[in-house]
Scaffold this motif. Structure first.
Motif, PDB file in Angstrom:
ATOM      1  N   THR A   1       0.839  -1.046   0.149  1.00 49.88           N
ATOM      2  CA  THR A   1       0.081  -0.049  -0.122  1.00 49.88           C
ATOM      3  C   THR A   1       0.752   1.328   0.117  1.00 49.88           C
ATOM      4  OG1 THR A   1      -1.877  -1.192   1.113  1.00 49.88           O
ATOM      5  CG2 THR A   1      -2.000   1.337   1.308  1.00 49.88           C
ATOM      6  N   MET A   2       1.744   1.132   0.730  1.00 52.40           N
ATOM      7  CA  MET A   2       2.641   2.345   0.746  1.00 52.40           C
ATOM      8  C   MET A   2       3.408   2.645  -0.401  1.00 52.40           C
ATOM      9  SD  MET A   2       4.877   1.660   4.423  1.00 52.40           S
ATOM     10  CE  MET A   2       6.317   3.030   4.099  1.00 52.40           C
ATOM     11  N   ARG A   3       3.825   1.580  -1.268  1.00 48.14           N
ATOM     12  CA  ARG A   3       4.487   1.849  -2.626  1.00 48.14           C
ATOM     13  C   ARG A   3       3.214   2.315  -3.615  1.00 48.14           C
ATOM     14  NH1 ARG A   3       4.459  -0.136  -7.267  1.00 48.14           N
ATOM     15  NH2 ARG A   3       6.495  -0.063  -8.638  1.00 48.14           N
ATOM     16  N   SER A   4       2.254   1.762  -3.538  1.00 49.04           N
ATOM     17  CA  SER A   4       0.988   2.199  -4.451  1.00 49.04           C
ATOM     18  C   SER A   4       0.714   3.716  -4.233  1.00 49.04           C
ATOM     19  CB  SER A   4      -0.241   1.388  -4.128  1.00 49.04           C
ATOM     20  OG  SER A   4      -0.079  -0.076  -4.456  1.00 49.04           O
ATOM     21  N   ARG A   5       0.618   4.001  -2.920  1.00 51.96           N
ATOM     22  CA  ARG A   5       0.537   5.387  -2.756  1.00 51.96           C
ATOM     23  C   ARG A   5       1.431   6.517  -3.102  1.00 51.96           C
ATOM     24  NH1 ARG A   5      -2.055   5.201   3.124  1.00 51.96           N
ATOM     25  NH2 ARG A   5      -4.015   4.389   2.801  1.00 51.96           N
ATOM     26  N   ILE A   6       2.914   5.948  -3.085  1.00 52.95           N
ATOM     27  CA  ILE A   6       3.980   6.545  -3.440  1.00 52.95           C
ATOM     28  C   ILE A   6       4.127   6.976  -4.814  1.00 52.95           C
ATOM     29  CG2 ILE A   6       6.609   6.664  -3.642  1.00 52.95           C
ATOM     30  CD1 ILE A   6       6.368   5.135  -0.776  1.00 52.95           C
ATOM     31  N   VAL A   7       3.673   5.612  -5.478  1.00 54.56           N
ATOM     32  CA  VAL A   7       3.710   5.658  -6.909  1.00 54.56           C
ATOM     33  C   VAL A   7       2.516   6.762  -7.594  1.00 54.56           C
ATOM     34  CG1 VAL A   7       3.426   4.566  -9.245  1.00 54.56           C
ATOM     35  CG2 VAL A   7       4.652   3.590  -7.480  1.00 54.56           C
ATOM     36  N   ARG A   8       1.265   6.568  -7.077  1.00 54.54           N
ATOM     37  CA  ARG A   8       0.167   7.254  -7.430  1.00 54.54           C
ATOM     38  C   ARG A   8       0.501   8.682  -6.991  1.00 54.54           C
ATOM     39  NH1 ARG A   8      -4.116   8.180  -3.909  1.00 54.54           N
ATOM     40  NH2 ARG A   8      -3.482   6.547  -2.921  1.00 54.54           N
ATOM     41  N   ILE A   9       0.695   9.063  -6.125  1.00 55.92           N
ATOM     42  CA  ILE A   9       1.094  10.402  -5.450  1.00 55.92           C
ATOM     43  C   ILE A   9       2.365  11.065  -6.402  1.00 55.92           C
ATOM     44  CG2 ILE A   9       1.161  12.217  -3.764  1.00 55.92           C
ATOM     45  CD1 ILE A   9      -0.778  10.329  -2.171  1.00 55.92           C
ATOM     46  N   GLY A  10       3.421  10.371  -6.183  1.00 50.95           N
ATOM     47  CA  GLY A  10       4.803  10.719  -6.458  1.00 50.95           C
ATOM     48  C   GLY A  10       4.821  10.977  -7.966  1.00 50.95           C
ATOM     49  N   ALA A  11       3.945  10.401  -8.804  1.00 51.83           N
ATOM     50  CA  ALA A  11       3.991  10.487 -10.379  1.00 51.83           C
ATOM     51  C   ALA A  11       3.270  12.063 -10.863  1.00 51.83           C
ATOM     52  CB  ALA A  11       3.267   9.437 -10.991  1.00 51.83           C
ATOM     53  N   LYS A  12       2.604  12.553  -9.691  1.00 52.77           N
ATOM     54  CA  LYS A  12       2.228  13.813  -9.929  1.00 52.77           C
ATOM     55  C   LYS A  12       3.095  15.044  -9.775  1.00 52.77           C
ATOM     56  CE  LYS A  12      -2.461  12.769  -8.283  1.00 52.77           C
ATOM     57  NZ  LYS A  12      -3.525  12.980  -7.048  1.00 52.77           N
TER      58      LYS A  12
ATOM     59  N   ILE B   1       6.865  14.088  -9.235  1.00 58.71           N
ATOM     60  CA  ILE B   1       8.154  13.807  -9.646  1.00 58.71           C
ATOM     61  C   ILE B   1       8.500  13.197 -10.852  1.00 58.71           C
ATOM     62  CG2 ILE B   1      10.125  12.254  -8.570  1.00 58.71           C
ATOM     63  CD1 ILE B   1       8.438  12.297  -5.885  1.00 58.71           C
ATOM     64  N   PRO B   2       9.622  13.543 -11.546  1.00 63.47           N
ATOM     65  CA  PRO B   2       9.894  12.895 -12.873  1.00 63.47           C
ATOM     66  C   PRO B   2      10.193  11.369 -12.746  1.00 63.47           C
ATOM     67  CG  PRO B   2      11.285  14.920 -12.498  1.00 63.47           C
ATOM     68  CD  PRO B   2      10.592  14.441 -11.380  1.00 63.47           C
ATOM     69  N   GLN B   3       9.768  10.626 -14.024  1.00 66.41           N
ATOM     70  CA  GLN B   3       9.603   9.240 -13.791  1.00 66.41           C
ATOM     71  C   GLN B   3      11.022   8.568 -13.416  1.00 66.41           C
ATOM     72  OE1 GLN B   3       8.831   7.606 -17.679  1.00 66.41           O
ATOM     73  NE2 GLN B   3       9.961   5.731 -17.218  1.00 66.41           N
ATOM     74  N   GLY B   4      12.190   9.173 -13.922  1.00 71.01           N
ATOM     75  CA  GLY B   4      13.439   8.578 -13.745  1.00 71.01           C
ATOM     76  C   GLY B   4      13.813   8.502 -12.242  1.00 71.01           C
ATOM     77  N   GLU B   5      13.570  10.017 -11.680  1.00 74.83           N
ATOM     78  CA  GLU B   5      13.795  10.207 -10.113  1.00 74.83           C
ATOM     79  C   GLU B   5      12.842   9.327  -9.429  1.00 74.83           C
ATOM     80  OE1 GLU B   5      13.741  14.270  -7.384  1.00 74.83           O
ATOM     81  OE2 GLU B   5      13.698  14.236  -9.568  1.00 74.83           O
TER      82      GLU B   5
ATOM     83  N   SER C   1      16.053   3.103  -4.221  1.00 79.77           N
ATOM     84  CA  SER C   1      16.934   3.227  -3.162  1.00 79.77           C
ATOM     85  C   SER C   1      16.045   2.997  -1.872  1.00 79.77           C
ATOM     86  CB  SER C   1      17.271   4.939  -3.083  1.00 79.77           C
ATOM     87  OG  SER C   1      18.019   5.123  -4.372  1.00 79.77           O
ATOM     88  N   ALA C   2      14.603   3.082  -1.874  1.00 77.28           N
ATOM     89  CA  ALA C   2      14.136   2.919  -0.497  1.00 77.28           C
ATOM     90  C   ALA C   2      13.645   1.338  -0.139  1.00 77.28           C
ATOM     91  CB  ALA C   2      12.802   3.806  -0.589  1.00 77.28           C
ATOM     92  N   GLY C   3      14.020   0.419  -1.360  1.00 78.75           N
ATOM     93  CA  GLY C   3      13.825  -0.855  -1.317  1.00 78.75           C
ATOM     94  C   GLY C   3      12.766  -1.412  -1.679  1.00 78.75           C
ATOM     95  N   PHE C   4      11.946  -0.478  -2.519  1.00 77.54           N
ATOM     96  CA  PHE C   4      10.533  -1.117  -3.285  1.00 77.54           C
ATOM     97  C   PHE C   4      10.998  -1.348  -4.721  1.00 77.54           C
ATOM     98  CE2 PHE C   4       8.955   2.284  -0.273  1.00 77.54           C
ATOM     99  CZ  PHE C   4       8.003   1.481   0.463  1.00 77.54           C
ATOM    100  N   ALA C   5      10.116  -1.976  -5.220  1.00 75.69           N
ATOM    101  CA  ALA C   5      10.271  -2.494  -6.668  1.00 75.69           C
ATOM    102  C   ALA C   5      10.214  -1.212  -7.511  1.00 75.69           C
ATOM    103  CB  ALA C   5       9.063  -3.413  -7.026  1.00 75.69           C
ATOM    104  N   PRO C   6      10.961  -1.247  -8.731  1.00 75.08           N
ATOM    105  CA  PRO C   6      10.964  -0.028  -9.592  1.00 75.08           C
ATOM    106  C   PRO C   6       9.741  -0.071 -10.391  1.00 75.08           C
ATOM    107  CG  PRO C   6      12.103  -2.005 -10.497  1.00 75.08           C
ATOM    108  CD  PRO C   6      11.876  -2.096  -9.036  1.00 75.08           C
ATOM    109  N   LEU C   7       9.425   1.185 -11.099  1.00 76.01           N
ATOM    110  CA  LEU C   7       8.245   1.321 -11.550  1.00 76.01           C
ATOM    111  C   LEU C   7       7.915   0.203 -12.624  1.00 76.01           C
ATOM    112  CD1 LEU C   7       8.305   5.192 -12.508  1.00 76.01           C
ATOM    113  CD2 LEU C   7       6.717   3.958 -10.704  1.00 76.01           C
ATOM    114  N   LYS C   8       6.609  -0.099 -12.757  1.00 76.50           N
ATOM    115  CA  LYS C   8       6.270  -1.214 -13.605  1.00 76.50           C
ATOM    116  C   LYS C   8       5.731  -0.550 -14.958  1.00 76.50           C
ATOM    117  CE  LYS C   8       4.380  -3.804  -9.743  1.00 76.50           C
ATOM    118  NZ  LYS C   8       3.027  -4.155  -8.922  1.00 76.50           N
ATOM    119  N   GLU C   9       6.040  -1.210 -16.102  1.00 76.81           N
ATOM    120  CA  GLU C   9       5.521  -0.592 -17.405  1.00 76.81           C
ATOM    121  C   GLU C   9       4.203  -0.223 -17.312  1.00 76.81           C
ATOM    122  OE1 GLU C   9       7.475  -0.039 -20.036  1.00 76.81           O
ATOM    123  OE2 GLU C   9       9.225  -0.648 -18.616  1.00 76.81           O
TER     124      GLU C   9
END
Length: 97
Positions: free
Chosen positions: A55-66, A68-72, A79-87
């Motif tokens: 759930t943490m990762r999902s929230r980070i991706v959903r909100i972070g994408a608004k 933070i640039p994709q590569g960053e 760096s935090a130990g989560f799986a990278p972005l999925k296609e």
């Protein structure tokens, strides 16, 4: 009527406005919209969770994408130990950018 100068930042501000049934501009939120929102949120509240880290990762991706640039964001996840972005996440959140 709510104070137009009220704080309108963050999820808490949204939750407070929904609870009051009044949008940030002071207009009432139509009852049909509130009813549908509460119905869907009730369904979500009863959904079995898969785990806090997921759930943490999902929230980070959903909100972070608004914000933070994709590569960053991808590097930050790694760096935090989560799986990278999925296609599919890249296509959904960054495809139109």
């Amino acid at each position: 009527m709510t104070d137009i100068n009220q704080e309108t930042k963050g999820a808490d501000a949204i939750d407070q406005a929904i609870a009051q049934g009044i949008d940030f501009d002071g207009t009432p939120i139509p009852s049909e919209k509130l009813e549908l929102y509460h119905k869907v949120m009730g369904l979500e509240a009863n959904r079995q969770r898969s785990g806090v880290s997921n759930t943490m990762r999902s929230r980070i991706v959903r909100i972070g994408a608004k914000h933070i640039p994709q590569g960053e964001l991808d590097q930050m996840l790694a760096s935090a130990g989560f799986a990278p972005l999925k296609e599919k996440e890249i296509a959904f959140f960054y495809g139109g950018k």
